[in-house]
Scaffold this motif. Structure first.
Motif, short mmCIF file in Angstrom:
data_model
loop_
_atom_site.label_atom_id
_atom_site.label_comp_id
_atom_site.label_asym_id
_atom_site.label_seq_id
_atom_site.Cartn_x
_atom_site.Cartn_y
_atom_site.Cartn_z
N ASN A 192 0.82 -1.21 0.00
CA ASN A 192 0.00 0.00 0.00
C ASN A 192 0.85 1.25 0.00
O ASN A 192 0.55 2.23 -0.67
N LEU A 193 1.91 1.19 0.81
CA LEU A 193 2.85 2.31 0.91
C LEU A 193 3.42 2.62 -0.47
O LEU A 193 3.38 3.75 -0.94
N TRP B 101 11.49 6.81 -0.04
CA TRP B 101 10.49 5.90 0.49
C TRP B 101 10.79 4.45 0.11
O TRP B 101 10.50 3.54 0.88
N ASN B 102 11.39 4.25 -1.07
CA ASN B 102 11.78 2.89 -1.43
C ASN B 102 12.78 2.36 -0.42
O ASN B 102 12.67 1.22 0.05
N LEU C 39 13.95 6.50 13.49
CA LEU C 39 14.67 7.69 13.04
C LEU C 39 14.64 7.82 11.52
O LEU C 39 14.43 8.90 10.98
N SER C 40 14.83 6.69 10.83
CA SER C 40 14.87 6.78 9.37
C SER C 40 13.48 7.10 8.82
O SER C 40 13.34 7.82 7.83
N LEU C 41 12.46 6.57 9.49
CA LEU C 41 11.09 6.92 9.07
C LEU C 41 10.87 8.43 9.24
O LEU C 41 10.37 9.11 8.35
N VAL D 238 10.28 11.27 6.34
CA VAL D 238 9.16 12.21 6.33
C VAL D 238 9.68 13.64 6.29
O VAL D 238 9.23 14.47 5.50
N MET D 239 10.73 13.91 7.11
CA MET D 239 11.28 15.27 7.17
C MET D 239 11.88 15.69 5.83
O MET D 239 11.63 16.79 5.34
N GLN D 240 12.68 14.77 5.26
CA GLN D 240 13.35 15.11 4.00
C GLN D 240 12.35 15.28 2.87
O GLN D 240 12.46 16.18 2.06
N THR D 241 11.38 14.38 2.81
CA THR D 241 10.42 14.48 1.72
C THR D 241 9.43 15.61 1.96
O THR D 241 8.88 16.17 1.03
#
Lengths: 849, 221
Positions: free
Chosen positions: A39-40, A552-553, A711-713, A717-720
């Motif tokens: 879904n993601l 996201w990949n 943290l990576s999630l 989110v922060m980067q995108t």
């Protein structure tokens, strides 16, 4: 055999129930996890395909136009258009336009800052007695105000007795014996060359009135035919942007002089001035008298601070004059003059003078971007280099070609309202993102361009002309950029992206620089502007959709790997516990003479029974989940697939475990070696290392994943989120990743709990011995907790270091991230110690009630 | 009178009582040998004296203190300082050296130095002073049992409870262990020893047999 099977199931009732519960969890969570990941990816892919193509795909520019900064940060400033030096010829543009893969090739040439028609500001009431009138013009960049021009005139007599006294050349065209008239300020506006046809295809806006050879006639073209000085001037037709207003305020004031006309006449005579000298604004005597009267006391004063925002438009194509009424209201002069002798003068004296501007000199510092002021113009700070071109028609400094260009406002164009855009189209030129400034009280202000040239904030194209006229201003290579839309593609799919790239490469072959704009998005950057402070400006982040997809990949991959590791450990652990419980029975059956085949058969049958129950219960759970959450039936399909894979995997593992018990029975004491250490606690840890190792490794994995994944999630989110498109994609993703994360943490925690419990169970004999030799409850508890905290602490530290290293490999380590890493480790360790405390207490209480 | 068991009853769950109406008086420096077939409550009898098991009914007094009235802490202290346990399977900690195993019962409660000195003395007493830093896995069965005896004595107990201490030993080791116990008895220690070996009964001054839920004391002869 059936009886034995029943006996086994009955005897291990408690542990079998735990087994079923654990496997129902994994059989239900795994398809949900897989569904979440799918879904993601689907959500991100759909958003990118649907939203990441802007109004055009490629931005073609001359290579020399690309700044080092752009190359370094992979972004295009939105106000790039303010300083185009050209570099692309009309032939190159035509070649791109005629390519069969090109749907639109819209050229753009920034010509500089031009002015249009200059008109009148009348101030009422008109003078009845000797009076002083003053108008001060103020422009603002949204933060500071700057006074640009101040005009004054003094009426020395009552009505019908000569012109007012002035000392400024600009006032000469406006003096009137009866009325107080002033020039409106000369505003400089960005003029851009376009191709009307291509631009219409790109924007849907009708630019026909500036079509080369079919230009409409404006006031200037109509009125300058045969003008001696302008006979060689090229007239550039200008369509002005409607509804774009100029940041302009006027401070109007007046007062009646405390002299009678006779007293003034006496003063004139005292200064030795005759009527002729009075109208000579450069005459020293006249100036002296003017200063004297200006310092004189006044009565019946009035003043108005007026915002002319919305009254005056760039180029002023309608030659609109304004009147300040007695009550301070502003009216169009046409409306007012219908009933009076009042009239506006229309002046195009400055239409032959313009400014070429350089780009804003952004500098990259450790704190971000910085822009320094390069000078002032009319008292207003300027942030780009300005080159004055041409002269005014009345100037004494005229040269052969200083009157070669003459702008002629011929009408208006409209763009509609600015819309939030997910995909960016830099050099859209019509709808620029606002530049904002945050005040100390937190209030956001929108910055505005000043009406003088060289402002930091770039206005949209306030006027457009045809690209052929651009050649008159900029020479043979006037084009700064071409916006290309590739033909025969609709959505931004991978094949569309490939086609866009192919066309880009073809254009690159012409020696031009090409940025793929499809898939880019706007990003707000902080820019420290001298004299203004830190402002937020929109830049176009090239390849934003690619970055989002890649980010996201990578994150999805990390999530999937983490889930797979934890699920695998969970599965293995469960089967290991299951086989451990049957170890004694297997050995006994072997002693009784059962063949390995029969023993294997018995236990495989038992496992199959358990799996049947697990599959049935988890299917019911999944179907309920589908109905309760209105989830797609795809989830059921995933479950079938997962069931097949997991059942095969479990049967394989079980077979292996039974085989191992048959041929190499697990001896918990085997392989234990005593390490001679001074500390008994350390000795214990090393002695039981075989039992500890699995949990130790698992704890390292869990602790490294606990912080790294979160943290990576967060970082993803922060980067995108930096781009508008990223924000949209992240909002659409919703909570799928959190669901996956939660499921993983639950499984990891259960595995740890089970392993710890088993390890303490193995040492129950030791606990019993300590009790028998008289150790106190709290001493046994303390010794075990000390031991557990040492090795669990070590594994958490190892995991956290690993997490930090992993994170630093992919993302920048910030103070916040480091703190989070530390806090996660502390929290996880506390959780583990709490768990150990409960388990140790439970075990000790079992032997010491 | 050292130990007084009065009307003690021991049963597990709903099963018939393993011991019922047990009365036994143990005097200071007695050596009581407990004989009986398996499952007749010999170990249970030692466990209620050692405070590891509470009788279902009746009372157990040691030096006038009712064991049932002791708190958990007092019971642990009683076990540590009044009682020494010796088991058939030694119950040594494989990861610790001989010296550490002997020190272990008192390790959290006394100074390391003092305990080490005391443990060395005890190991000398049982003839293992040359094995201080050895691990249990490096010892013979007899040696392990001698370590277990030394460990039981570290808290200077007055009562030594031995549950088949020679059950896993060969003749030679059995003799050595019994000789040590004899010397300890001479030193004033009260010993209760469970065995299946009737020949060992001669070491004690009293013999008790278990069976049918009761205990019977045999004549000295």
């Amino acid at each position: 055999m059936k009886q034995l099977l029943k006996g086994n199931l009955r005897y291990f009732k408690r542990t079998n129930s735990l087994f079923i519960a654990a496997f129902v969890l994994i059989f239900s969570v795994t398809p949900i996890a897989l569904y979440s990941i799918a879904n993601l990816s689907h959500s991100i892919h759909a958003d990118i395909v649907q939203h990441s193509r802007g109004s055009y795909d490629l931005l073609v520019r001359p290579p020399e136009a690309i700044t080092t900064l752009e190359e370094e940060i992979g972004m295009v400033p939105e106000n790039y258009i303010g300083g185009g030096q050209g570099g692309i010829s009309l032939n190159q543009w035509k070649s791109i336009k005629n390519n069969i893969h090109t749907e639109i090739a819209a050229p753009i040439a920034s010509l500089g800052y031009f002015t249009g028609l200059n008109t009148t500001l009348g101030v009422l009431p008109s003078p009845k007695v000797p009076s002083v009138y003053e108008v001060e013009y103020v422009t603002s960049d949204g933060v500071n105000e700057y006074t640009t021009d101040t005009y004054r005139q003094i009426f020395m007599h009552s009505a019908e007795r000569g012109l007012p006294l002035v000392t400024q050349v600009e006032m000469l065209s406006y003096i009137h014996p009866l009325h107080a008239l002033f020039p409106l300020p000369i505003t400089y506006n960005l003029l851009v060359g376009i191709d009307p046809e291509e631009e219409e295809k790109l924007t849907g806006i009708d630019f026909a009135s500036i079509q080369f050879g079919k230009e409409a006639e404006g006031i200037i073209r109509k009125n300058t035919a045969g003008h001696e000085k302008l006979k060689d001037a090229q007239i550039v037709p200008v369509l002005q942007l409607r509804d774009d207003t100029i940041s302009l305020e006027a401070k109007v004031s007046s007062g009646e002089l405390a002299y009678s006309p006779q007293e003034i006449q006496k003063l004139v005579e005292e200064h030795g001035l005759d009527e002729q000298q009075l109208i000579d604004f450069e005459n020293p005597g006249t100036r002296k008298l003017f200063e004297r009267l200006l310092r004189s006391p006044v009565t019946n004063e009035f003043s108005h601070d007026l915002s002319l925002l919305g009254y005056l438009q760039p180029f002023n194509a309608e030659a609109k004059g304004l009147v300040v009424m007695e009550d301070g209201e502003v009216e169009d002069m046409d409306t007012y003059s219908d009933t009076t002798s009042y009239a506006s003068s229309v002046n195009w004296n400055s239409s032959t003078k313009y400014y070429k501007a350089g780009p804003v000199p952004y500098k990259r510092t450790s704190d971000g971007l910085q822009v320094t002021q390069v000078g002032t113009e009319h008292g207003v700070p300027i942030y780009r280099s300005l080159e004055e071109k041409g002269t005014t028609i009345t100037s004494d400094d005229q040269t052969a070609d200083s009157l070669s260009i003459l702008t002629d406002p011929v009408g208006y164009y409209e763009t509609g309202k600015t819309k939030e855009r997910l995909a960016a189209s830099p050099l859209g030129i019509y709808q620029l993102e606002p530049v904002t400034y945050k005040e100390t009280d937190g209030v956001m202000k929108t910055l505005t361009p000043t009406y003088t040239p060289g402002s930091f904030v770039t206005a949209p194209a306030e006027g457009v002309t045809n690209i052929e006229s651009s050649r008159l201003v900029k020479g043979d290579t006037p084009i700064d950029a071409i916006r290309v839309k590739v033909a025969d593609i609709t959505d931004y799919t991978p094949s569309a992206a490939q086609k866009i790239e192919d066309v880009a490469n073809e254009i690159r072959g012409m020696g031009l620089h090409v940025d793929v704009i499809a898939g880019s998005s706007l990003q707000t950057l902080d820019v420290d502007v001298e004299g203004l402070g830190v402002v937020q400006e929109s830049w176009t982040s090239l390849g934003a959709s690619g970055k989002i997809v890649n980010q996201w990949n990578a994150t999805t991959l990390v999530l999937a790997i983490m889930f797979a590791i934890v699920a695998f450990l969970f599965l293995m652990n469960r089967i290991r516990l299951w086989s451990g419980e049957r170890q004694q029975s297997v050995q006994l059956l072997k002693l009784l003479g059962w063949t390995s085949k029969d023993i294997r058969k018995l236990y495989m049958k038992e496992m199959n029974r358990l799996l049947m129950i697990v599959v049935a219960v988890s299917s019911v759970f999944i179907i309920t989940f589908i109905y309760a959450n209105e989830v797609s039936f795809r989830l059921a399909v995933y479950q079938v697939l997962i069931v097949v894979v997991l059942v095969l995997l479990i049967i394989g593992f079980t077979c292996g475990q039974v085989q191992r018990l048959l041929h190499n029975p697990e001896n918990t004491k085997k392989g234990r070696k005593v390490t001679r250490s001074r500390s008994l606690v350390v000795r214990n840890i090393l002695y039981y290392r075989k039992s500890i190792t699995a949990t130790f490794i698992q704890l390292i994995i869990v602790s490294s994943l606990a912080s790294f994944v979160y943290l990576s999630l967060n970082e993803s989110v922060m980067q995108t989120n930096a781009t508008v498109l990223g924000k949209y994609v992240n909002a659409e993703i919703g909570n799928w990743n959190k669901l996956l994360l939660a499921a993983t943490y639950i499984m990891a925690f259960i595995t740890l709990l089970e392993n710890m419990s088993r390890m303490l169970q193995e040492r129950s004999q030791e606990l019993e011995s300590l009790k028998q030799i008289g150790w106190k409850f709290k001493d046994i508890q303390r010794t075990f907790l000390k031991e557990l905290s040492i090795w669990t602490g070590t594994s958490v530290v190892c995991g956290s270091v690993l997490s930090g290293l992993l994170f630093a490999t992919f993302y920048p380590i910030t103070g916040t991230n480091a703190l989070f890493l530390l806090l996660t480790s502390v929290a996880l360790f506390s959780l583990i110690i709490a768990q150990c405390y409960i388990l140790v207490n439970y075990r000790i209480r079992k032997i010491m009630p | 009178m050292m130990i007084q068991i009065a009307e003690a009853r021991i049963s597990y769950g709903d099963s018939p009582a393993i011991l019922k109406d047990v009365n036994l008086t143990v005097n200071k420096n007695d050596w009581i040998t407990i004989l009986g077939v398996s499952g007749t409550g010999k170990t249970s009898l030692l466990n209620i004296i050692g405070g590891l098991l509470r009788p279902t009914a009746g009372e157990v007094e040691v030096e006038g203190r009712n064991l049932q009235a002791l708190t958990r802490e007092e019971m642990q202290e009683y076990r540590r300082n009044k009682i020494g346990f010796v088991y058939q399977d030694f119950k040594l900690f494989d990861q610790y050296t001989v010296l550490e195993n002997v020190m272990l019962p008192q390790l959290p409660y006394d100074s390391h130095k003092k305990l080490e000195k005391q443990a060395i003395q005890l190991l000398e007493q049982v003839g293992l002073s040359h094995r201080l830093s050895h691990l249990p896995a490096e010892l013979s069965g007899g040696e392990k049992q001698r370590v277990a005896i030394a460990r039981a004595l570290i808290g200077c107990p007055e009562i030594l409870l031995c549950d088949e201490p020679t059950g896993n030993l060969d003749n030679e080791s059995t003799k050595t262990v019994m000789r040590i116990l004899q010397e300890l008895h001479k030193g004033g220690l009260t010993i209760l020893l469970i065995t299946h070996d009737n020949s060992l009964a001669s070491y004690g001054n009293r013999i008790v047999t278990t069976g049918d839920g009761t205990i019977v004391e045999l004549d000295g002869e």
